[in-house]
Design a protein around this motif. Sequence first.
Motif, PDB file in Angstrom:
ATOM      1  N   UNK B  98      -7.322   6.656 -15.063  1.00  0.00           N
ATOM      2  CA  UNK B  98      -6.501   8.432 -15.189  1.00  0.00           C
ATOM      3  C   UNK B  98      -7.230   8.186 -17.146  1.00  0.00           C
ATOM      4  N   UNK B  99      -6.951   6.958 -17.858  1.00  0.00           N
ATOM      5  CA  UNK B  99      -7.073   7.635 -19.102  1.00  0.00           C
ATOM      6  C   UNK B  99      -8.943   8.245 -19.095  1.00  0.00           C
ATOM      7  N   UNK B 100      -8.401   8.697 -20.407  1.00  0.00           N
ATOM      8  CA  UNK B 100     -10.543   9.273 -21.635  1.00  0.00           C
ATOM      9  C   UNK B 100     -10.313   8.249 -22.325  1.00  0.00           C
ATOM     10  N   UNK B 101     -12.121   7.913 -21.926  1.00  0.00           N
ATOM     11  CA  UNK B 101     -12.610   6.491 -22.592  1.00  0.00           C
ATOM     12  C   UNK B 101     -13.940   7.096 -23.875  1.00  0.00           C
ATOM     13  N   UNK B 102     -14.391   7.825 -22.961  1.00  0.00           N
ATOM     14  CA  UNK B 102     -15.735   8.695 -23.788  1.00  0.00           C
ATOM     15  C   UNK B 102     -15.589   9.732 -23.645  1.00  0.00           C
ATOM     16  N   UNK B 103     -16.192  10.535 -24.797  1.00  0.00           N
ATOM     17  CA  UNK B 103     -15.706  12.292 -25.391  1.00  0.00           C
ATOM     18  C   UNK B 103     -16.769  12.482 -26.316  1.00  0.00           C
ATOM     19  N   UNK B 104     -17.707  13.343 -25.179  1.00  0.00           N
ATOM     20  CA  UNK B 104     -19.060  13.569 -26.437  1.00  0.00           C
ATOM     21  C   UNK B 104     -19.284  15.111 -26.321  1.00  0.00           C
ATOM     22  N   UNK B 105     -19.374  15.015 -27.448  1.00  0.00           N
ATOM     23  CA  UNK B 105     -18.888  16.911 -27.961  1.00  0.00           C
ATOM     24  C   UNK B 105     -20.212  17.738 -28.105  1.00  0.00           C
ATOM     25  N   UNK B 106     -21.016  18.411 -27.844  1.00  0.00           N
ATOM     26  CA  UNK B 106     -21.971  19.386 -28.521  1.00  0.00           C
ATOM     27  C   UNK B 106     -22.125  20.540 -28.486  1.00  0.00           C
ATOM     28  N   UNK B 107     -21.948  21.020 -29.936  1.00  0.00           N
ATOM     29  CA  UNK B 107     -22.310  22.687 -30.032  1.00  0.00           C
ATOM     30  C   UNK B 107     -23.078  22.920 -30.372  1.00  0.00           C
ATOM     31  N   UNK B 108     -23.186  24.861 -29.542  1.00  0.00           N
ATOM     32  CA  UNK B 108     -24.930  24.889 -30.223  1.00  0.00           C
ATOM     33  C   UNK B 108     -25.160  26.539 -30.157  1.00  0.00           C
ATOM     34  N   UNK B 109     -25.410  27.113 -30.911  1.00  0.00           N
ATOM     35  CA  UNK B 109     -25.833  28.497 -31.212  1.00  0.00           C
ATOM     36  C   UNK B 109     -25.928  29.236 -29.301  1.00  0.00           C
ATOM     37  N   UNK B 110     -26.220  28.630 -28.681  1.00  0.00           N
ATOM     38  CA  UNK B 110     -26.494  28.933 -27.722  1.00  0.00           C
ATOM     39  C   UNK B 110     -26.090  27.774 -26.759  1.00  0.00           C
ATOM     40  N   UNK B 111     -25.431  28.128 -25.368  1.00  0.00           N
ATOM     41  CA  UNK B 111     -25.290  26.881 -24.293  1.00  0.00           C
ATOM     42  C   UNK B 111     -26.126  26.361 -24.078  1.00  0.00           C
ATOM     43  N   UNK B 112     -27.483  26.854 -23.428  1.00  0.00           N
ATOM     44  CA  UNK B 112     -28.282  25.423 -22.894  1.00  0.00           C
ATOM     45  C   UNK B 112     -29.066  24.370 -23.999  1.00  0.00           C
ATOM     46  N   UNK B 113     -29.287  24.598 -25.012  1.00  0.00           N
ATOM     47  CA  UNK B 113     -29.237  23.405 -26.428  1.00  0.00           C
ATOM     48  C   UNK B 113     -27.767  22.475 -26.341  1.00  0.00           C
ATOM     49  N   UNK B 114     -26.948  23.122 -26.162  1.00  0.00           N
ATOM     50  CA  UNK B 114     -25.568  22.094 -26.302  1.00  0.00           C
ATOM     51  C   UNK B 114     -25.429  21.328 -24.660  1.00  0.00           C
ATOM     52  N   UNK B 115     -25.609  22.154 -23.616  1.00  0.00           N
ATOM     53  CA  UNK B 115     -25.485  21.626 -22.314  1.00  0.00           C
ATOM     54  C   UNK B 115     -26.248  20.014 -22.494  1.00  0.00           C
TER      55      UNK B 115
END
Lengths: 79, 148
Positions: B98-115
């Motif tokens: 139930x606990x979180x062991x991996x956190x990956x976070x990407x940000x971009x101008x538009x959603x597709x690149x981030x996803x």
Amino acid sequence: MSNRIHIKAFGMVAEKIGQVSMELENPGTTEALKNQLFDQFPVLKSMKFSLAVNKKMVLEDSELVSGAEVALLPPFSGG
Amino acid sequence: MEKERKPKNIFVQGPIAPEKIAQSIANHATKTDIGGHSIFLGQIRADEKPEGKVIAIDYTAYEEMALEKAFEIREAIFAKYPLTCMHIYHSLGEIKVGEICLFVFTSSKHRKAAMQACDELVERIKAELPIWGKEILDMDGHVWKVNT
């Protein structure tokens, strides 16, 4: 002059051989090292593991320089 | 001028707190060229094994190599996608179900690149980082996790 290498073991490999680190006389190549380890720890023969030399994965037989850090890496299971 | 990037520590001792994730999102409020974030969270699952039920995973890593490799992956993903930001956090030590062991976070101008970048990062983290999970069982034993 001493020609030794440092071995690090991780995960299931460390558990099976009962050690996390060792110092060995340099056997010269990664294949020679594997054979030496198989003699010393027969349990390794049935295990899947890769070698990294100085933190780089080694895919084929490679020369070992004095002082090299050789890691025994079972299949990764992060994430 | 492009900022030179250096290897960052990705490891967190223990579980990743949901508050840390919220704070990380809040930290991006000032970066107003971002139009989309993508987040992946890995959570410990109570798998039923023939040997017993998983109650926690104990993570260990070849840390020095993992950090070098994570940096290499990070650079490759930055080169491939037009990203504004990228963050990777992986737990070490015992993480309960139930606990979180991996956190990956990407940000971009538009959603597709981030996803797409987020997806590719998670795949590469699982396949290429020297990290191992030992699954602790309720039956007084353990099995080594296998990534599928």
